[in-house]
Design an enzyme around this catalytic site. Structure first.
Site, PDB file in Angstrom:
ATOM      1  N   ASP A  35      -6.568  52.856  89.877  1.00  0.00           N
ATOM      2  CA  ASP A  35      -6.590  51.436  89.517  1.00  0.00           C
ATOM      3  C   ASP A  35      -7.762  50.711  90.161  1.00  0.00           C
ATOM      4  OD1 ASP A  35      -4.271  52.144  88.352  1.00  0.00           O
ATOM      5  OD2 ASP A  35      -2.989  50.743  89.470  1.00  0.00           O
ATOM      6  N   ASP A  39     -10.463  48.318  88.391  1.00  0.00           N
ATOM      7  CA  ASP A  39     -10.703  46.924  88.787  1.00  0.00           C
ATOM      8  C   ASP A  39     -12.180  46.679  89.072  1.00  0.00           C
ATOM      9  OD1 ASP A  39      -8.022  46.560  88.552  1.00  0.00           O
ATOM     10  OD2 ASP A  39      -7.606  46.698  90.705  1.00  0.00           O
ATOM     11  N   SER A  84      12.486  45.529  55.213  1.00  0.00           N
ATOM     12  CA  SER A  84      13.491  45.845  56.217  1.00  0.00           C
ATOM     13  C   SER A  84      14.104  47.198  55.855  1.00  0.00           C
ATOM     14  CB  SER A  84      14.485  44.694  56.315  1.00  0.00           C
ATOM     15  OG  SER A  84      15.670  45.027  55.725  1.00  0.00           O
ATOM     16  N   GLU A 116      12.079  59.022  63.985  1.00  0.00           N
ATOM     17  CA  GLU A 116      11.702  58.403  65.266  1.00  0.00           C
ATOM     18  C   GLU A 116      12.770  57.399  65.670  1.00  0.00           C
ATOM     19  OE1 GLU A 116       8.002  56.192  64.859  1.00  0.00           O
ATOM     20  OE2 GLU A 116       8.557  55.728  62.810  1.00  0.00           O
ATOM     21  N   LYS A 118      14.657  53.953  66.584  1.00  0.00           N
ATOM     22  CA  LYS A 118      14.560  52.579  66.094  1.00  0.00           C
ATOM     23  C   LYS A 118      14.547  51.669  67.305  1.00  0.00           C
ATOM     24  CE  LYS A 118      16.578  49.430  62.698  1.00  0.00           C
ATOM     25  NZ  LYS A 118      16.544  48.199  63.464  1.00  0.00           N
ATOM     26  N   ASP A 120      14.463  48.439  69.683  1.00  0.00           N
ATOM     27  CA  ASP A 120      15.112  47.141  69.618  1.00  0.00           C
ATOM     28  C   ASP A 120      14.169  46.081  70.169  1.00  0.00           C
ATOM     29  OD1 ASP A 120      17.111  45.531  68.870  1.00  0.00           O
ATOM     30  OD2 ASP A 120      18.515  46.099  70.450  1.00  0.00           O
ATOM     31  N   ARG A 139       7.101  39.201  61.566  1.00  0.00           N
ATOM     32  CA  ARG A 139       7.591  39.549  60.244  1.00  0.00           C
ATOM     33  C   ARG A 139       7.982  38.309  59.439  1.00  0.00           C
ATOM     34  NH1 ARG A 139      12.810  41.014  58.450  1.00  0.00           N
ATOM     35  NH2 ARG A 139      12.693  42.200  56.514  1.00  0.00           N
ATOM     36  N   GLU A 176       6.553  47.907  66.494  1.00  0.00           N
ATOM     37  CA  GLU A 176       7.552  47.120  67.208  1.00  0.00           C
ATOM     38  C   GLU A 176       6.993  46.738  68.582  1.00  0.00           C
ATOM     39  OE1 GLU A 176      10.162  46.633  65.323  1.00  0.00           O
ATOM     40  OE2 GLU A 176      11.893  46.140  66.586  1.00  0.00           O
ATOM     41  N   TYR A 228       4.622  52.199  63.801  1.00  0.00           N
ATOM     42  CA  TYR A 228       5.432  53.088  62.959  1.00  0.00           C
ATOM     43  C   TYR A 228       5.137  52.978  61.464  1.00  0.00           C
ATOM     44  CZ  TYR A 228       8.305  48.822  62.777  1.00  0.00           C
ATOM     45  OH  TYR A 228       8.729  47.528  62.640  1.00  0.00           O
ATOM     46  N   LYS A 293      12.245  58.610  57.514  1.00  0.00           N
ATOM     47  CA  LYS A 293      11.405  58.225  56.374  1.00  0.00           C
ATOM     48  C   LYS A 293      11.002  59.495  55.640  1.00  0.00           C
ATOM     49  CE  LYS A 293       9.777  54.522  59.268  1.00  0.00           C
ATOM     50  NZ  LYS A 293       8.867  54.230  60.360  1.00  0.00           N
ATOM     51  N   LYS A 317      22.239  53.911  62.526  1.00  0.00           N
ATOM     52  CA  LYS A 317      22.482  53.068  63.697  1.00  0.00           C
ATOM     53  C   LYS A 317      23.413  53.750  64.687  1.00  0.00           C
ATOM     54  CE  LYS A 317      21.502  49.059  63.809  1.00  0.00           C
ATOM     55  NZ  LYS A 317      21.266  47.800  63.110  1.00  0.00           N
ATOM     56  N   CYS A 411      41.344  40.269 102.828  1.00  0.00           N
ATOM     57  CA  CYS A 411      41.410  41.513 102.071  1.00  0.00           C
ATOM     58  C   CYS A 411      42.755  41.570 101.364  1.00  0.00           C
ATOM     59  CB  CYS A 411      41.256  42.702 103.023  1.00  0.00           C
ATOM     60  SG  CYS A 411      41.654  44.278 102.241  1.00  0.00           S
ATOM     61  N   CYS A 414      45.003  44.669 103.017  1.00  0.00           N
ATOM     62  CA  CYS A 414      45.581  44.685 104.365  1.00  0.00           C
ATOM     63  C   CYS A 414      45.676  43.311 104.997  1.00  0.00           C
ATOM     64  CB  CYS A 414      44.798  45.631 105.280  1.00  0.00           C
ATOM     65  SG  CYS A 414      43.205  44.966 105.813  1.00  0.00           S
ATOM     66  N   CYS A 429      36.043  43.878 103.814  1.00  0.00           N
ATOM     67  CA  CYS A 429      37.274  43.787 104.577  1.00  0.00           C
ATOM     68  C   CYS A 429      36.947  44.175 106.013  1.00  0.00           C
ATOM     69  CB  CYS A 429      38.287  44.748 103.983  1.00  0.00           C
ATOM     70  SG  CYS A 429      39.617  45.136 105.115  1.00  0.00           S
ATOM     71  N   CYS A 435      42.535  49.628 107.298  1.00  0.00           N
ATOM     72  CA  CYS A 435      42.905  49.075 105.996  1.00  0.00           C
ATOM     73  C   CYS A 435      43.292  50.241 105.087  1.00  0.00           C
ATOM     74  CB  CYS A 435      41.727  48.311 105.394  1.00  0.00           C
ATOM     75  SG  CYS A 435      41.989  47.872 103.675  1.00  0.00           S
TER      76      CYS A 435
HETATM   77  S1  IVH Z   1      10.231  51.111  59.553  1.00  0.00           S
HETATM   78  C1  IVH Z   1       9.609  49.953  55.430  1.00  0.00           C
HETATM   79  N1  IVH Z   1      10.488  52.230  61.925  1.00  0.00           N
HETATM   80  O1  IVH Z   1      13.725  47.746  62.283  1.00  0.00           O
HETATM   81  C2  IVH Z   1       9.854  50.330  56.841  1.00  0.00           C
HETATM   82  N2  IVH Z   1      11.281  50.026  61.602  1.00  0.00           N
HETATM   83  O2  IVH Z   1      15.725  47.022  60.329  1.00  0.00           O
HETATM   84  C3  IVH Z   1      10.257  49.192  57.673  1.00  0.00           C
HETATM   85  N3  IVH Z   1      12.215  48.987  63.619  1.00  0.00           N
HETATM   86  O3  IVH Z   1      11.881  45.155  60.825  1.00  0.00           O
HETATM   87  C4  IVH Z   1      10.423  49.440  59.063  1.00  0.00           C
HETATM   88  N4  IVH Z   1      11.861  50.691  64.961  1.00  0.00           N
HETATM   89  O4  IVH Z   1      11.478  45.690  63.297  1.00  0.00           O
HETATM   90  C5  IVH Z   1      10.713  51.143  61.170  1.00  0.00           C
HETATM   91  N5  IVH Z   1      10.612  53.282  63.996  1.00  0.00           N
HETATM   92  C6  IVH Z   1      10.837  52.214  63.219  1.00  0.00           C
HETATM   93  C7  IVH Z   1      11.428  51.044  63.728  1.00  0.00           C
HETATM   94  C8  IVH Z   1      11.642  49.973  62.896  1.00  0.00           C
HETATM   95  C9  IVH Z   1      12.320  49.470  64.871  1.00  0.00           C
HETATM   96  C10 IVH Z   1      12.679  47.658  63.194  1.00  0.00           C
HETATM   97  C11 IVH Z   1      11.616  46.841  62.507  1.00  0.00           C
HETATM   98  C12 IVH Z   1      12.191  46.460  61.174  1.00  0.00           C
HETATM   99  C13 IVH Z   1      13.653  46.648  61.394  1.00  0.00           C
HETATM  100  C14 IVH Z   1      14.369  46.954  60.116  1.00  0.00           C
END
Ligand code: IVH
Length: 671
Positions: A35, A39, A84, A116, A118, A120, A139, A176, A228, A293, A317, A411, A414, A429, A435
């Site tokens: 690092d 820097d 989506s 891959e 998903k 959050d 989005r 993401e 992605y 996919k 999910k 406590c 006891c 305690c 105790c």
């Molecule tokens: S693909 C047409 N890949 O999930 C493909 N989405 O429920 C559209 N997300 O809006 C998305 N990880 O924010 C894809 N590996 C992943 C993802 C992913 C998270 C989210 C993304 C999307 C939402 C859809």
């Protein structure tokens, strides 16, 4: 005014090097230089740019932070809509999805999928023109999002300029933005210590950070990105498959999930889902499922999409890890070490397939910070094998009869005083060894080799005796009868007799061992021995006030407080009396009279090589009433310095502490 060629050349060189190191560090997680070197390069570029502002280009690594706050975000129209995903909540729904895909494609062989996690976080679209990041947008509703370019520029894993030169003239990358868990914890800790509320989860933290109007705040938030997918790409696609196209991105410095890979057919999908599910709790970011996919882009085109979601992708999910329920009561659990832990009693709720009725609340501070009242609606989280947690309350749903929680003063097991340490969130305690909640652990300690040394009374036997109700306090050990012992599992007449003999033998002990065996907090063997040496008998130790206890070598204010409180508990006094009635005895220790305490209250530090062992000198000093400490401070009266004394000697000299050599020490010990 033109800039000398070698200077603009050096600036270009520095930009290139910094881009490369940034990529190695943030994208590959495999830095080439420390690092401090990074820097140094950065500072050199900054100073060149300061001297020659004409050198500053928007994609310079110095230009990630510092943009002025905005009044509002601009609007961005997505040229290729941001779609989506359809969800599958069971293996059966996955099987249906795969069957539909094969039917539409008229395929007989298993389909290859790119798989891959998903993530959050929140979806983002990056637009690169001629390799430069020109726009980043959320989005939004899929057709229109917000322009968050200034904020996204501050994220270290997002390149401002793509590496290499074989990228398409226009490249829109989708991915993401998320907050790694470690960074999320740190951010919340900081917020809490400033008396702020913090974020409910990493997703909210990421969204809140990205939607800051002041990019300087975003720059301080630990955000990261995985790519992605794609929006607009000038001219031809990057490759023939989803997985190859995504992998291509890494060449240009964009980050993709290290978990991404292709799987074959439905079996491959189900296996991948299980695998990531098992790995989920070890990942440094939150995921709520996995995405599959269809890998072939030709097949993707053939399948197309319906309304807002593609037919060629699905999100499998994970079961939700958070559910809402009602907090019915808060009970107190007393742990083995005496810590009082508040536990939430909940209206039973199924979280990720398991019924949850209790959840830990950690401590009083946490309850206050999360604003949790008895009667509240709360969010309960259960992740993997982890004990269920109350994540937060929903004060907006608070019923009229809800009321705040206060920690008990005693406590609940006891009745001894519950004491909160000054620098600790935990309440404990003070009943210690006696105790019942701490019994098992305490009796194990009492019997152990360095304490009462009761041969043959190991941990397993103690547990058995406690479970059978034969022993409640250490004093009960000495009332055990042969007949009762013989009746126990795996205990013959011979071993029962041996145990009784060992108990009898242990009665002749020493005051130091006995004090150690009581298991008073922070009183180890050495401190117990110091107490014994100083007071000579049990009664004066039990009567001593905090001030008197602090005069004992090795005893500071915290230990003094623990000892004092322990002997104030009626229950503890009873058990001690019972032990003495059972016949425990020790030789009193001759306490030196005041006249012999020539060094009373003086603080010594010993350093360097001396002609006798340091421990011997230490004991001699202690016998004369001195305290011996490990480090030199303003409170030190004498430093005993042998040969080759190092930093302690230097420190003593700067503080003006008296320094004695061995001859000086001997003179002191003679008088
Ligand atoms: S693909 C047409 N890949 O999930 C493909 N989405 O429920 C559209 N997300 O809006 C998305 N990880 O924010 C894809 N590996 C992943 C993802 C992913 C998270 C989210 C993304 C999307 C939402 C859809």
């Amino acid at each position: 005014m033109s800039i000398p060629a070698e200077i603009s050349q050096r600036a270009a060189e520095l930009r290139e090097q910094l881009d490369l190191h940034n990529y190695r560090y943030y994208v590959l997680d495999d830095p080439l230089i420390p690092d401090s070197d990074y820097d140094r390069l950065m500072r050199e570029l900054q100073s060149l740019e300061q001297q020659h502002p004409e050198l500053i280009v928007p994609d310079s690594p110095t230009q990630r932070v510092g943009a002025e706050p905005l009044g509002s975000f601009g609007e961005v129209r997505h040229r290729v809509p941001m779609l989506s995903l359809d969800n599958a909540f069971s293996d059966a729904e996955m099987v249906d999805f795969d069957r539909r895909v094969r039917e539409r494609l008229g395929a007989h062989d298993p389909i290859r999928y790119a798989a891959e996690p998903k993530l959050d976080g929140l979806a983002i679209s990056l637009r690169y023109e001629s390799g430069l990041l020109v726009q980043a947008a959320t989005r939004g509703d899929g057709s229109r999002g917000e322009d968050v370019t200034q904020n996204v520029r501050t994220i270290p894993s997002v390149p401002l300029r793509l590496l290499g030169d074989d990228w398409p003239a226009v490249l829109e990358v989708r991915g993401e933005i998320y907050m790694p868990l470690a960074g999320f914890e740190r951010l919340n800790q900081r917020a809490w210590s400033n008396g702020e509320k913090g974020f409910a989860n990493p997703r909210n933290a990421a969204a809140g950070s990205l939607r800051q109007l002041d990019p300087r705040i975003t720059a301080q938030r630990p955000l990261a990105m995985y790519c992605y997918g794609f929006g607009e790409i000038a001219d031809s696609p990057l490759a023939e498959t989803q997985s190859e196209s995504i992998r291509r991105l890494t060449r240009w410095g964009l980050r993709i999930s290290p978990e991404m890979r292709t799987v074959e057919g439905i079996d491959g999908c189900l296996g991948y889902y299980r695998e990531i599910g098992e790995k989920r709790d070890r990942l440094d970011y939150e995921i709520d499922g996995v995405v599959f996919k269809v890998d072939s882009l030709a097949q993707q085109r053939q399948l197309g999409f319906v309304s807002r979601a593609p037919r060629w992708a699905i999100a499998r999910k994970f079961p939700a890890q958070e559910e809402m329920t009602r907090l019915l009561a808060i009970d107190i659990q007393v742990g083995r070490t005496g810590a009082l832990t508040p536990v939430a009693r909940l209206q039973p709720v199924t979280v990720a397939g398991v019924t949850v009725t209790n959840a830990t609340l950690h401590n009083e501070d946490e309850i206050r910070r999360k604003d949790i009242w008895i009667g509240d609606s709360v969010i309960v989280r259960r992740a993997g094998d982890v004990i269920p947690q109350v994540v937060r309350s929903l004060p907006e749903r608070r019923p009229a009869d809800a009321h705040p929680f206060t920690m008990p003063q005693q406590c609940p097991v006891c009745g001894a005083d519950a004491i909160r340490d000054a620098d600790e969130a935990a309440v404990r305690c003070s009943g210690g060894l006696f105790c019942p909640a701490q019994r098992r652990q305490a009796i194990r300690h009492f019997a152990s080799r360095r304490a009462m040394d009761i041969e043959g009374l190991g941990d397993k036997l103690v547990d058995q005796l406690v479970t059978l109700g034969m022993v409640e306090t250490p004093a009960d050990l000495f009332g055990l009868q042969l007949a009762a012992l013989e009746g126990m599992e795996r205990m013959g007449r011979k071993s029962a007799e041996n145990l009784l003999n060992a108990l009898e033998k242990s009665k002749q002990t020493s005051l130091g061992r006995f004090l150690f065996a009581l298991g008073i907090r922070e009183v180890g063997e050495t401190t117990a021995q110091s107490l014994a040496n100083y007071f000579g008998e049990l009664e004066p130790v039990m009567q001593a006030d905090v001030e008197a206890l602090q005069r004992v070598p090795d005893v500071g204010p915290v230990v003094a407080e623990h000892v004092f409180t322990f002997f104030r508990q009626a229950h503890n006094q009873e058990v001690i009396r019972a032990l003495i009635d059972a016949g425990l005895r020790w030789e009193p220790i001759a306490v030196p009279d005041a006249a012999s305490q020539t060094l009373a209250g003086k603080v010594f530090v010993i350093t360097g090589t001396l002609s006798r062992p340091r421990e011997e000198i230490k004991q001699q000093l202690i016998a004369l009433g001195a305290k011996v400490s490990g480090s030199v401070s303003k409170k030190t009266d004498y430093l005993i310095a042998g040969a080759e004394a190092g930093s302690k000697l230097t420190k003593a000299e700067t503080l003006g502490v008296a320094v004695l050599d061995e001859a000086g020490l001997n003179r002191l010990l003679e008088v």
